[in-house]
Scaffold this motif. Structure first.
Motif, PDB file in Angstrom:
ATOM      1  N   ARG A  73       0.829  -1.205   0.000  1.00 12.15           N
ATOM      2  CA  ARG A  73       0.000   0.000   0.000  1.00 12.15           C
ATOM      3  C   ARG A  73       0.864   1.255   0.000  1.00 12.15           C
ATOM      4  O   ARG A  73       0.675   2.156  -0.809  1.00 12.15           O
ATOM      5  N   TRP A  74       1.847   1.323   0.912  1.00 12.38           N
ATOM      6  CA  TRP A  74       2.695   2.517   0.999  1.00 12.38           C
ATOM      7  C   TRP A  74       3.634   2.626  -0.206  1.00 12.38           C
ATOM      8  O   TRP A  74       3.861   3.722  -0.719  1.00 12.38           O
ATOM      9  N   GLY A  75       4.169   1.514  -0.639  1.00  9.56           N
ATOM     10  CA  GLY A  75       5.020   1.538  -1.829  1.00  9.56           C
ATOM     11  C   GLY A  75       4.234   1.963  -3.054  1.00  9.56           C
ATOM     12  O   GLY A  75       4.701   2.764  -3.870  1.00  9.56           O
ATOM     13  N   GLY A  76       3.025   1.436  -3.169  1.00 12.40           N
ATOM     14  CA  GLY A  76       2.165   1.796  -4.294  1.00 12.40           C
ATOM     15  C   GLY A  76       1.771   3.260  -4.265  1.00 12.40           C
ATOM     16  O   GLY A  76       1.760   3.937  -5.300  1.00 12.40           O
ATOM     17  N   ALA A  77       1.465   3.790  -3.080  1.00 12.04           N
ATOM     18  CA  ALA A  77       1.086   5.198  -2.954  1.00 12.04           C
ATOM     19  C   ALA A  77       2.241   6.106  -3.364  1.00 12.04           C
ATOM     20  O   ALA A  77       2.049   7.105  -4.068  1.00 12.04           O
ATOM     21  N   ALA A  78       3.455   5.752  -2.937  1.00 14.49           N
ATOM     22  CA  ALA A  78       4.637   6.554  -3.304  1.00 14.49           C
ATOM     23  C   ALA A  78       4.854   6.527  -4.811  1.00 14.49           C
ATOM     24  O   ALA A  78       5.112   7.561  -5.441  1.00 14.49           O
ATOM     25  N   TYR A  79       4.731   5.348  -5.409  1.00 13.22           N
ATOM     26  CA  TYR A  79       4.949   5.221  -6.850  1.00 13.22           C
ATOM     27  C   TYR A  79       3.884   5.983  -7.630  1.00 13.22           C
ATOM     28  O   TYR A  79       4.182   6.679  -8.606  1.00 13.22           O
ATOM     29  N   LEU A  80       2.632   5.875  -7.201  1.00 11.74           N
ATOM     30  CA  LEU A  80       1.546   6.564  -7.898  1.00 11.74           C
ATOM     31  C   LEU A  80       1.696   8.081  -7.791  1.00 11.74           C
ATOM     32  O   LEU A  80       1.405   8.813  -8.746  1.00 11.74           O
ATOM     33  N   THR A  81       2.163   8.572  -6.640  1.00 12.83           N
ATOM     34  CA  THR A  81       2.384  10.010  -6.471  1.00 12.83           C
ATOM     35  C   THR A  81       3.483  10.489  -7.412  1.00 12.83           C
ATOM     36  O   THR A  81       3.342  11.529  -8.078  1.00 12.83           O
ATOM     37  N   TRP A  82       4.569   9.720  -7.484  1.00 20.84           N
ATOM     38  CA  TRP A  82       5.655  10.065  -8.404  1.00 20.84           C
ATOM     39  C   TRP A  82       5.143  10.098  -9.845  1.00 20.84           C
ATOM     40  O   TRP A  82       5.454  10.998 -10.620  1.00 20.84           O
ATOM     41  N   TRP A  83       4.335   9.106 -10.195  1.00 15.21           N
ATOM     42  CA  TRP A  83       3.799   9.035 -11.558  1.00 15.21           C
ATOM     43  C   TRP A  83       2.873  10.221 -11.839  1.00 15.21           C
ATOM     44  O   TRP A  83       2.875  10.789 -12.936  1.00 15.21           O
ATOM     45  N   ALA A  84       2.066  10.631 -10.851  1.00 18.08           N
ATOM     46  CA  ALA A  84       1.162  11.772 -11.010  1.00 18.08           C
ATOM     47  C   ALA A  84       1.957  13.050 -11.267  1.00 18.08           C
ATOM     48  O   ALA A  84       1.632  13.822 -12.182  1.00 18.08           O
ATOM     49  N   VAL A  85       2.997  13.275 -10.486  1.00 12.91           N
ATOM     50  CA  VAL A  85       3.837  14.468 -10.662  1.00 12.91           C
ATOM     51  C   VAL A  85       4.451  14.469 -12.059  1.00 12.91           C
ATOM     52  O   VAL A  85       4.463  15.488 -12.761  1.00 12.91           O
ATOM     53  N   ARG A  86       4.926  13.327 -12.479  1.00 11.10           N
ATOM     54  CA  ARG A  86       5.525  13.192 -13.812  1.00 11.10           C
ATOM     55  C   ARG A  86       4.501  13.527 -14.910  1.00 11.10           C
ATOM     56  O   ARG A  86       4.817  14.192 -15.896  1.00 11.10           O
TER      57      ARG A  86
END
Length: 198
Positions: A73-86
């Motif tokens: 969950r936390w790893g996925g949230a971090a990755y999704l946030t990075w992807w959103a910023v990108r």
């Protein structure tokens, strides 16, 4: 048996058609006409592995180790946030979207796998939910149900990826790219927030 297969097919489609991070990425790669076959195969094979694993009883194992889902969950949230910023950064430069540098096959593979396996909802939907529903049909018919769910996954990812590729000529304008990137960015942020909130 066909009715059980059909039930599996409809269950698989109902769970997978909701637009999420994985579907958004398949759509984007289809529009870009970039490594579409690789993305479609990886998504469909991953779903098949998870569905068959859940049917074989791994869903009960996953349910007993909620800490593993927390890490995802936390790893996925971090990755999704990075992807959103990108995505938002990309949308802020619409003139460069059509000429965006192609991504390597390795980069696309890593992103596809991350968007698939870092999302705990994937495990809850395919391993736990589909696995549980399949096992309600008994020891033999459960595999027919699972085959229907796997078929739904293959049909959906193929239609999404190759459909987007077929329409890429219409969808390649800078304005469309900008819209796609904004929508993907918002979607990724919402999914990240939902993951953090549990």
């Amino acid at each position: 048996m066909w009715s059980i297969w059909g039930a599996g097919l409809m269950t698989g489609l109902a769970l997978i058609v909701a637009i999420g991070a994985q579907n958004a990425f398949v759509l984007r790669q289809g529009i870009r006409r970039e490594h579409v076959g690789v993305v479609v195969v990886l998504c469909a094979v991953s779903d098949a592995v998870l569905i068959l694993g859940g049917t074989a009883g791994i869903g009960a194992l996953v349910s007993r180790f909620p800490a593993a889902l927390d890490v995802l969950r936390w790893g996925g949230a971090a990755y999704l946030t990075w992807w959103a910023v990108r995505s938002f950064v990309s949308a802020s430069r619409p003139s460069s979207l059509a000429a965006e540098a192609p991504r390597s096959k390795g980069s696309v593979i890593v992103t596809t796998l991350a968007l698939t396996y870092l999302n705990p909802h994937v495990y809850l939907d395919t391993v736990v939910l589909v696995g549980s529903l399949a096992n309600q049909h008994g020891p033999d018919a459960r595999w027919v149900f699972a085959a229907g769910a796997v078929t739904g996954s293959v049909v959906w990812f193929s239609a999404l990826g190759y459909g987007a590729r077929a329409l890429s000529g219409v969808l390649r304008s800078p304005r469309t790219w900008q819209t796609v990137d904004v929508v993907i960015g918002v979607m990724m942020l919402l999914l990240a927030v939902n993951l953090v909130r549990g």
